[in-house]
Design an enzyme around this catalytic site. Structure first.
Site, PDB file in Angstrom:
ATOM      1  N   GLU A  21       0.831  -1.202   0.000  1.00 25.27           N
ATOM      2  CA  GLU A  21       0.000   0.000   0.000  1.00 25.27           C
ATOM      3  C   GLU A  21       0.872   1.261   0.000  1.00 25.27           C
ATOM      4  OE1 GLU A  21      -3.987  -0.739   2.366  1.00 25.27           O
ATOM      5  OE2 GLU A  21      -2.249  -1.366   3.561  1.00 25.27           O
ATOM      6  N   TYR A  53     -15.691  26.306  -0.426  1.00 23.43           N
ATOM      7  CA  TYR A  53     -15.620  24.849  -0.555  1.00 23.43           C
ATOM      8  C   TYR A  53     -14.620  24.403  -1.611  1.00 23.43           C
ATOM      9  CZ  TYR A  53     -19.416  25.849  -3.915  1.00 23.43           C
ATOM     10  OH  TYR A  53     -20.194  26.365  -4.916  1.00 23.43           O
ATOM     11  N   GLU A  73      -8.276   6.026  10.375  1.00 24.28           N
ATOM     12  CA  GLU A  73      -8.629   6.901  11.484  1.00 24.28           C
ATOM     13  C   GLU A  73      -7.730   8.139  11.529  1.00 24.28           C
ATOM     14  OE1 GLU A  73      -9.968   2.739  12.671  1.00 24.28           O
ATOM     15  OE2 GLU A  73      -8.325   3.615  11.531  1.00 24.28           O
ATOM     16  N   LYS A  98     -12.110   3.527   1.159  1.00 16.76           N
ATOM     17  CA  LYS A  98     -10.919   2.825   0.679  1.00 16.76           C
ATOM     18  C   LYS A  98     -11.407   1.647  -0.173  1.00 16.76           C
ATOM     19  CE  LYS A  98      -6.512   1.030   2.415  1.00 16.76           C
ATOM     20  NZ  LYS A  98      -5.729   0.741   3.627  1.00 16.76           N
TER      21      LYS A  98
END
Length: 119
Positions: A21, A53, A73, A98
């Site tokens: 990864e 934004y 997290e 993910k």
């Protein structure tokens, strides 16, 4: 509290605990819901009285493409912190997707959602 929602922000990141990864990277998708009191902006028609934004979208993708972390997290918290750095933002709900997580069974998506507000 009014809400400004950004859905489906996409960027390639190198987050995860597996060496593959970190070496190859993978797509991440982020949804952000910002809690903002938009009354002053609506009354004045002044962008300076709300949150831009477009700027937030760029900061979210910059965070995803930035320094890697092991956990979703941690990534979600980094994104929430960037959102809350804007004066007009009172709370931020961040969902990190993910879709190519290294899971050995068929799946559609892995998500983590956090909600943070100003202390």
């Amino acid at each position: 509290m009014d809400r400004i929602t950004l859905l489906g922000l996409r960027a390639t990141g190198f987050h995860g605990v597996l060496p593959r990864e970190r070496a190859e990277g993978q797509p991440f998708v982020v949804d952000v819901v910002l809690g903002v009191d938009t009354r002053a902006a609506a009354a004045s028609d002044d962008l300076a009285r709300t949150v831009d934004y477009g700027v937030v979208a760029q900061e979210v993708t910059d965070t995803v493409t930035g320094p890697p972390c092991d956990l979703l997290e941690t990534l979600a918290q980094r994104i929430a912190d960037r959102c809350l750095a804007h004066e007009a933002v009172r709370e931020a709900e961040v969902t990190v997707h993910k879709p190519r997580a290294p899971i050995a069974v068929p799946f559609d998506d892995v998500t983590l959602t956090i909600k943070r507000s100003r202390a």
